[in-house]
Motif scaffolding. Sequence first.
Motif, PDB file in Angstrom:
ATOM      1  N   ASP A  41       0.793  -1.064   0.050  1.00 31.71           N
ATOM      2  CA  ASP A  41       0.036   0.034  -0.053  1.00 31.71           C
ATOM      3  C   ASP A  41       0.994   1.262  -0.024  1.00 31.71           C
ATOM      4  O   ASP A  41       0.656   2.284  -0.699  1.00 31.71           O
ATOM      5  CB  ASP A  41      -0.780  -0.164   1.272  1.00 31.71           C
ATOM      6  CG  ASP A  41      -2.144  -1.046   0.813  1.00 31.71           C
ATOM      7  OD1 ASP A  41      -2.734  -1.147   0.151  1.00 31.71           O
ATOM      8  OD2 ASP A  41      -2.513  -1.453   1.969  1.00 31.71           O
ATOM      9  N   ASP A 117      -7.441   0.573   4.922  1.00 34.55           N
ATOM     10  CA  ASP A 117      -8.170   1.479   3.935  1.00 34.55           C
ATOM     11  C   ASP A 117      -8.038   2.880   4.088  1.00 34.55           C
ATOM     12  O   ASP A 117      -8.258   3.820   3.317  1.00 34.55           O
ATOM     13  CB  ASP A 117      -9.528   1.090   4.285  1.00 34.55           C
ATOM     14  CG  ASP A 117     -10.145   1.485   5.619  1.00 34.55           C
ATOM     15  OD1 ASP A 117      -9.144   1.605   6.621  1.00 34.55           O
ATOM     16  OD2 ASP A 117     -11.397   1.250   5.962  1.00 34.55           O
ATOM     17  N   TRP A 146      -5.089   9.792   3.005  1.00 36.03           N
ATOM     18  CA  TRP A 146      -5.454   8.687   1.776  1.00 36.03           C
ATOM     19  C   TRP A 146      -6.516   7.803   2.186  1.00 36.03           C
ATOM     20  O   TRP A 146      -6.466   7.404   3.177  1.00 36.03           O
ATOM     21  CB  TRP A 146      -4.151   8.010   1.123  1.00 36.03           C
ATOM     22  CG  TRP A 146      -3.331   8.896   0.477  1.00 36.03           C
ATOM     23  CD1 TRP A 146      -2.103   9.439   1.082  1.00 36.03           C
ATOM     24  CD2 TRP A 146      -3.091   9.217  -0.862  1.00 36.03           C
ATOM     25  NE1 TRP A 146      -1.284  10.105   0.415  1.00 36.03           N
ATOM     26  CE2 TRP A 146      -2.060   9.864  -0.922  1.00 36.03           C
ATOM     27  CE3 TRP A 146      -3.775   9.004  -2.049  1.00 36.03           C
ATOM     28  CZ2 TRP A 146      -1.463  10.496  -1.986  1.00 36.03           C
ATOM     29  CZ3 TRP A 146      -3.396   9.532  -3.223  1.00 36.03           C
ATOM     30  CH2 TRP A 146      -2.042  10.334  -3.046  1.00 36.03           C
ATOM     31  N   ARG A 147      -7.380   7.454   1.352  1.00 35.71           N
ATOM     32  CA  ARG A 147      -8.531   6.416   1.459  1.00 35.71           C
ATOM     33  C   ARG A 147      -8.631   5.807   0.280  1.00 35.71           C
ATOM     34  O   ARG A 147      -8.395   6.050  -0.844  1.00 35.71           O
ATOM     35  CB  ARG A 147      -9.968   6.964   1.785  1.00 35.71           C
ATOM     36  CG  ARG A 147     -10.947   6.184   2.138  1.00 35.71           C
ATOM     37  CD  ARG A 147     -12.204   6.929   2.565  1.00 35.71           C
ATOM     38  NE  ARG A 147     -12.789   7.657   1.627  1.00 35.71           N
ATOM     39  CZ  ARG A 147     -13.582   8.804   1.964  1.00 35.71           C
ATOM     40  NH1 ARG A 147     -13.443   9.415   3.124  1.00 35.71           N
ATOM     41  NH2 ARG A 147     -14.198   9.283   0.795  1.00 35.71           N
ATOM     42  N   LYS A 148      -8.599   4.359   0.546  1.00 38.86           N
ATOM     43  CA  LYS A 148      -8.409   3.529  -0.748  1.00 38.86           C
ATOM     44  C   LYS A 148     -10.285   3.318  -1.052  1.00 38.86           C
ATOM     45  O   LYS A 148     -11.081   2.653  -0.256  1.00 38.86           O
ATOM     46  CB  LYS A 148      -8.111   2.066   0.084  1.00 38.86           C
ATOM     47  CG  LYS A 148      -8.000   1.059  -1.231  1.00 38.86           C
ATOM     48  CD  LYS A 148      -7.302  -0.285  -0.736  1.00 38.86           C
ATOM     49  CE  LYS A 148      -5.717  -0.252  -0.491  1.00 38.86           C
ATOM     50  NZ  LYS A 148      -5.332  -1.739  -0.277  1.00 38.86           N
ATOM     51  N   GLU A 152      -8.033   1.705  -5.237  1.00 35.22           N
ATOM     52  CA  GLU A 152      -7.134   2.623  -5.756  1.00 35.22           C
ATOM     53  C   GLU A 152      -7.165   3.730  -4.333  1.00 35.22           C
ATOM     54  O   GLU A 152      -8.204   4.136  -3.937  1.00 35.22           O
ATOM     55  CB  GLU A 152      -7.822   3.522  -6.807  1.00 35.22           C
ATOM     56  CG  GLU A 152      -6.853   4.411  -7.422  1.00 35.22           C
ATOM     57  CD  GLU A 152      -7.471   5.265  -8.646  1.00 35.22           C
ATOM     58  OE1 GLU A 152      -6.570   6.162  -9.256  1.00 35.22           O
ATOM     59  OE2 GLU A 152      -8.522   4.868  -9.103  1.00 35.22           O
ATOM     60  N   TRP A 153      -5.993   4.219  -4.153  1.00 36.03           N
ATOM     61  CA  TRP A 153      -5.719   5.132  -3.061  1.00 36.03           C
ATOM     62  C   TRP A 153      -6.086   6.521  -3.723  1.00 36.03           C
ATOM     63  O   TRP A 153      -5.643   6.900  -4.791  1.00 36.03           O
ATOM     64  CB  TRP A 153      -4.012   5.190  -2.787  1.00 36.03           C
ATOM     65  CG  TRP A 153      -4.035   4.163  -1.802  1.00 36.03           C
ATOM     66  CD1 TRP A 153      -3.307   2.995  -2.254  1.00 36.03           C
ATOM     67  CD2 TRP A 153      -4.383   3.888  -0.541  1.00 36.03           C
ATOM     68  NE1 TRP A 153      -3.286   1.948  -1.169  1.00 36.03           N
ATOM     69  CE2 TRP A 153      -3.905   2.693  -0.077  1.00 36.03           C
ATOM     70  CE3 TRP A 153      -4.972   4.651   0.319  1.00 36.03           C
ATOM     71  CZ2 TRP A 153      -4.172   2.159   1.146  1.00 36.03           C
ATOM     72  CZ3 TRP A 153      -5.129   4.076   1.745  1.00 36.03           C
ATOM     73  CH2 TRP A 153      -4.730   2.819   2.064  1.00 36.03           C
TER      74      TRP A 153
END
Length: 169
Positions: A41, A117, A146-148, A152-153
């Motif tokens: 990640d 996440d 960042w959030r998945k 996708e980030w």
Amino acid sequence: MKIRLMLLAATSLMIASCDTAKENANAVSPEAATSADSAGDEEAIRGQVARWLDLIKAKDAAAIAQMYTEDGAFMPPNAPIGKGHAAIEQNWAGMMATPGFDLNFAPEAIIVSSSGDMALDRGTYRLTVAPDGKEQVDTGKYVVVWRKVEGEWKAAADIINSDLPPGGG
């Protein structure tokens, strides 16, 4: 006969425990799995940072805005918060339209949540502008959350602040 049964039982237990130990040795611990996922990640986020920098060089505010979540927020210094893709695009377009605009930034730390996440990206930036033909340089720090989203980030919150004292000087 009793001794033989006891030896047989003890041997069976020892064999069973050896098999369990072998299975455990081959198993991946949750911590190791999380660490491996976390490293992947982090690499994915670093890839997004590289893409972002390329889009800045190309002055592609529309593509930069798409790097944010639908409800994302961009919080540049000395400007109103931009919430959502349209406002974020407008903020970036305005910044990049400044004569002499050049921006570079680099993560100092990327910390991925244990759930995988969300992540925190903390780093520094260097901004150059020349609005009156005279180059001005600003250095500072930033935080991107960042959030998945669907694997996708994407940037959910992005804040920048200067190291310069109030008044810029």
